[in-house]
Design a protein around this motif. Structure first.
Motif, PDB file in Angstrom:
ATOM      1  N   ARG A 169      30.620 -11.659  21.844  1.00  0.00           N
ATOM      2  CA  ARG A 169      29.444 -11.631  22.297  1.00  0.00           C
ATOM      3  C   ARG A 169      29.561  -9.854  21.425  1.00  0.00           C
ATOM      4  O   ARG A 169      30.256  -9.704  21.897  1.00  0.00           O
ATOM      5  CB  ARG A 169      29.221 -11.416  23.545  1.00  0.00           C
ATOM      6  CG  ARG A 169      29.504 -12.767  24.349  1.00  0.00           C
ATOM      7  CD  ARG A 169      29.650 -12.734  25.663  1.00  0.00           C
ATOM      8  NE  ARG A 169      28.761 -12.388  26.314  1.00  0.00           N
ATOM      9  CZ  ARG A 169      27.699 -12.228  27.414  1.00  0.00           C
ATOM     10  NH1 ARG A 169      28.286 -13.090  28.545  1.00  0.00           N
ATOM     11  NH2 ARG A 169      27.092 -11.932  27.699  1.00  0.00           N
ATOM     12  N   LYS A 170      28.410  -9.767  20.464  1.00  0.00           N
ATOM     13  CA  LYS A 170      27.936  -8.520  20.474  1.00  0.00           C
ATOM     14  C   LYS A 170      27.917  -7.544  21.053  1.00  0.00           C
ATOM     15  O   LYS A 170      27.947  -6.130  20.632  1.00  0.00           O
ATOM     16  CB  LYS A 170      26.945  -8.735  19.171  1.00  0.00           C
ATOM     17  CG  LYS A 170      27.616  -9.702  17.433  1.00  0.00           C
ATOM     18  CD  LYS A 170      26.420  -9.172  17.005  1.00  0.00           C
ATOM     19  CE  LYS A 170      26.364 -10.121  15.438  1.00  0.00           C
ATOM     20  NZ  LYS A 170      25.153 -10.412  14.148  1.00  0.00           N
ATOM     21  N   GLU A 171      27.135  -7.890  21.945  1.00  0.00           N
ATOM     22  CA  GLU A 171      26.904  -6.783  23.514  1.00  0.00           C
ATOM     23  C   GLU A 171      27.915  -6.216  24.297  1.00  0.00           C
ATOM     24  O   GLU A 171      27.748  -4.850  24.866  1.00  0.00           O
ATOM     25  CB  GLU A 171      25.648  -7.320  24.297  1.00  0.00           C
ATOM     26  CG  GLU A 171      26.395  -8.383  25.023  1.00  0.00           C
ATOM     27  CD  GLU A 171      25.861  -9.560  24.309  1.00  0.00           C
ATOM     28  OE1 GLU A 171      26.075 -10.488  25.303  1.00  0.00           O
ATOM     29  OE2 GLU A 171      26.052 -10.277  23.171  1.00  0.00           O
ATOM     30  N   MET A 172      28.931  -6.973  23.891  1.00  0.00           N
ATOM     31  CA  MET A 172      29.998  -6.438  24.481  1.00  0.00           C
ATOM     32  C   MET A 172      31.280  -6.451  23.478  1.00  0.00           C
ATOM     33  O   MET A 172      32.346  -5.462  24.286  1.00  0.00           O
ATOM     34  CB  MET A 172      30.414  -7.679  25.339  1.00  0.00           C
ATOM     35  CG  MET A 172      30.106  -7.600  26.315  1.00  0.00           C
ATOM     36  SD  MET A 172      30.844  -8.627  27.385  1.00  0.00           S
ATOM     37  CE  MET A 172      29.489  -8.953  29.315  1.00  0.00           C
ATOM     38  N   ARG A 173      31.145  -5.823  22.321  1.00  0.00           N
ATOM     39  CA  ARG A 173      32.084  -5.034  21.681  1.00  0.00           C
ATOM     40  C   ARG A 173      31.253  -3.830  20.641  1.00  0.00           C
ATOM     41  O   ARG A 173      30.150  -3.507  20.444  1.00  0.00           O
ATOM     42  CB  ARG A 173      32.276  -5.508  19.778  1.00  0.00           C
ATOM     43  CG  ARG A 173      32.697  -7.083  20.346  1.00  0.00           C
ATOM     44  CD  ARG A 173      33.712  -7.625  18.619  1.00  0.00           C
ATOM     45  NE  ARG A 173      32.271  -7.899  17.742  1.00  0.00           N
ATOM     46  CZ  ARG A 173      31.612  -8.599  17.613  1.00  0.00           C
ATOM     47  NH1 ARG A 173      31.666  -9.737  17.929  1.00  0.00           N
ATOM     48  NH2 ARG A 173      30.538  -8.283  16.309  1.00  0.00           N
ATOM     49  N   SER A 174      32.616  -3.031  20.698  1.00  0.00           N
ATOM     50  CA  SER A 174      31.809  -1.135  20.131  1.00  0.00           C
ATOM     51  C   SER A 174      31.773  -1.594  18.448  1.00  0.00           C
ATOM     52  O   SER A 174      31.411  -0.543  17.739  1.00  0.00           O
ATOM     53  CB  SER A 174      33.443  -0.137  20.468  1.00  0.00           C
ATOM     54  OG  SER A 174      34.744  -1.018  19.850  1.00  0.00           O
ATOM     55  N   ALA A 181      32.353  -0.401  26.466  1.00  0.00           N
ATOM     56  CA  ALA A 181      31.993   0.589  28.073  1.00  0.00           C
ATOM     57  C   ALA A 181      32.294  -1.436  28.754  1.00  0.00           C
ATOM     58  O   ALA A 181      32.555  -1.838  29.942  1.00  0.00           O
ATOM     59  CB  ALA A 181      31.734   1.035  27.823  1.00  0.00           C
ATOM     60  N   LYS A 182      30.259  -2.114  29.010  1.00  0.00           N
ATOM     61  CA  LYS A 182      30.472  -3.003  29.174  1.00  0.00           C
ATOM     62  C   LYS A 182      31.425  -4.390  28.797  1.00  0.00           C
ATOM     63  O   LYS A 182      32.006  -4.987  30.204  1.00  0.00           O
ATOM     64  CB  LYS A 182      29.101  -3.701  28.639  1.00  0.00           C
ATOM     65  CG  LYS A 182      28.600  -4.914  28.867  1.00  0.00           C
ATOM     66  CD  LYS A 182      27.022  -4.943  28.577  1.00  0.00           C
ATOM     67  CE  LYS A 182      26.923  -6.786  29.617  1.00  0.00           C
ATOM     68  NZ  LYS A 182      25.155  -6.807  28.398  1.00  0.00           N
ATOM     69  N   GLY A 183      32.754  -4.421  27.812  1.00  0.00           N
ATOM     70  CA  GLY A 183      32.950  -5.746  27.417  1.00  0.00           C
ATOM     71  C   GLY A 183      34.639  -4.938  28.308  1.00  0.00           C
ATOM     72  O   GLY A 183      34.677  -5.720  29.000  1.00  0.00           O
ATOM     73  N   TYR A 184      35.052  -4.090  28.236  1.00  0.00           N
ATOM     74  CA  TYR A 184      36.025  -3.282  29.287  1.00  0.00           C
ATOM     75  C   TYR A 184      35.779  -3.685  31.340  1.00  0.00           C
ATOM     76  O   TYR A 184      36.709  -4.377  31.081  1.00  0.00           O
ATOM     77  CB  TYR A 184      36.795  -1.727  28.947  1.00  0.00           C
ATOM     78  CG  TYR A 184      37.138  -1.748  27.480  1.00  0.00           C
ATOM     79  CD1 TYR A 184      38.141  -2.824  27.156  1.00  0.00           C
ATOM     80  CD2 TYR A 184      36.356  -1.181  26.827  1.00  0.00           C
ATOM     81  CE1 TYR A 184      38.628  -2.216  26.595  1.00  0.00           C
ATOM     82  CE2 TYR A 184      37.447  -0.323  25.500  1.00  0.00           C
ATOM     83  CZ  TYR A 184      38.520  -1.684  25.560  1.00  0.00           C
ATOM     84  OH  TYR A 184      39.430  -1.577  23.922  1.00  0.00           O
ATOM     85  N   ALA A 185      34.705  -3.151  31.255  1.00  0.00           N
ATOM     86  CA  ALA A 185      34.866  -3.913  32.488  1.00  0.00           C
ATOM     87  C   ALA A 185      34.558  -5.155  32.994  1.00  0.00           C
ATOM     88  O   ALA A 185      34.931  -5.930  33.668  1.00  0.00           O
ATOM     89  CB  ALA A 185      32.768  -3.027  32.970  1.00  0.00           C
ATOM     90  N   ALA A 186      33.959  -6.118  32.384  1.00  0.00           N
ATOM     91  CA  ALA A 186      33.852  -7.780  32.242  1.00  0.00           C
ATOM     92  C   ALA A 186      35.867  -7.734  31.830  1.00  0.00           C
ATOM     93  O   ALA A 186      36.182  -8.578  33.008  1.00  0.00           O
ATOM     94  CB  ALA A 186      33.194  -8.420  31.341  1.00  0.00           C
ATOM     95  N   LEU A 187      36.107  -7.580  31.468  1.00  0.00           N
ATOM     96  CA  LEU A 187      37.687  -7.714  31.319  1.00  0.00           C
ATOM     97  C   LEU A 187      38.586  -7.988  32.645  1.00  0.00           C
ATOM     98  O   LEU A 187      38.569  -8.315  33.182  1.00  0.00           O
ATOM     99  CB  LEU A 187      38.644  -7.192  29.980  1.00  0.00           C
ATOM    100  CG  LEU A 187      40.407  -7.386  29.763  1.00  0.00           C
ATOM    101  CD1 LEU A 187      40.193  -9.244  29.852  1.00  0.00           C
ATOM    102  CD2 LEU A 187      40.314  -6.705  28.973  1.00  0.00           C
TER     103      LEU A 187
END
Length: 200
Positions: A169-174, A181-187
């Protein structure tokens, strides 16, 4: 009478476990979690305090040590692991490794052997293992199959799909290789959810 006793037991259980929803299923107060891996564990792509170990610490109410090293291969991680285990003495190790090997197109058999050796070392240190599957760089939608095989063979817990779902998901990748940050929070949330229901 039996219904009253059952209700009383349930109420007592709920009172005793009032804070259980924030705690890993098998980790006592004061237990240390070691997050061991490469750049994804380190938090590349986010600022300090946004890496998944920092977020996980806030979610589960246990100390989480970030032992991620950007650019580290599994061979390098295997060599580093014994010293980290001896220093930290964790109750649980979250092992998220192998992405750098796949990026460098290193030998898959050696990658698998290194991961298995790390799982054995963690067990010998009397710590639980929680494996995080990593997708190959060119196939974000599908984690590498050998992670599941390792977890089955060595009877350890695993989070299979979270990282693949995040990186797809592009919105969760730097950028192409790391969460933001959003992706790491989801992980962290996916790992916390699994830990809260885990049992020895």
């Amino acid at each position: 009478m039996l219904r009253f006793l059952a209700l009383l037991f349930l109420v007592t259980l709920l009172l005793l476990c009032g804070g259980c929803e924030r705690s890993p299923g098998f980790l006592p107060e004061g237990a240390i979690i070691l997050a061991f891996g490469d750049s994804i564990t380190y938090g590349t792509g986010a600022v300090e305090g946004e890496a998944y170990p920092a977020v996980l610490e806030r979610l589960v109410g246990r100390k989480v040590i970030n032992a991620g090293v950007p650019g580290e291969t599994t061979a390098e991680g295997l060599a580093r692991l014994p010293g980290v285990l001896a220093e930290v003495r964790p109750a649980l190790v979250i092992l998220c490794h192998g992405g750098e090997d796949m990026t460098q197109e290193l030998e898959a058999d050696q990658l698998i052997a290194n991961l298995r050796a790390m799982v054995r070392l963690i067990g010998e240190a009397n710590a639980e293992v929680f494996l995080v599957a990593v997708p190959p760089p060119a196939a974000y939608f599908q984690p590498a199959a050998f992670y599941n095989q390792i977890a089955r063979d060595m009877k350890v817990s695993i989070e299979v799909n979270a990282l693949s779902n995040i990186l797809s998901r592009k919105e969760m990748r730097s950028e192409g290789l790391h969460p933001n940050a959003k992706g790491y929070a989801a992980l962290a949330e996916a790992i916390a959810k699994r830990l809260q229901t885990s049992q020895r």
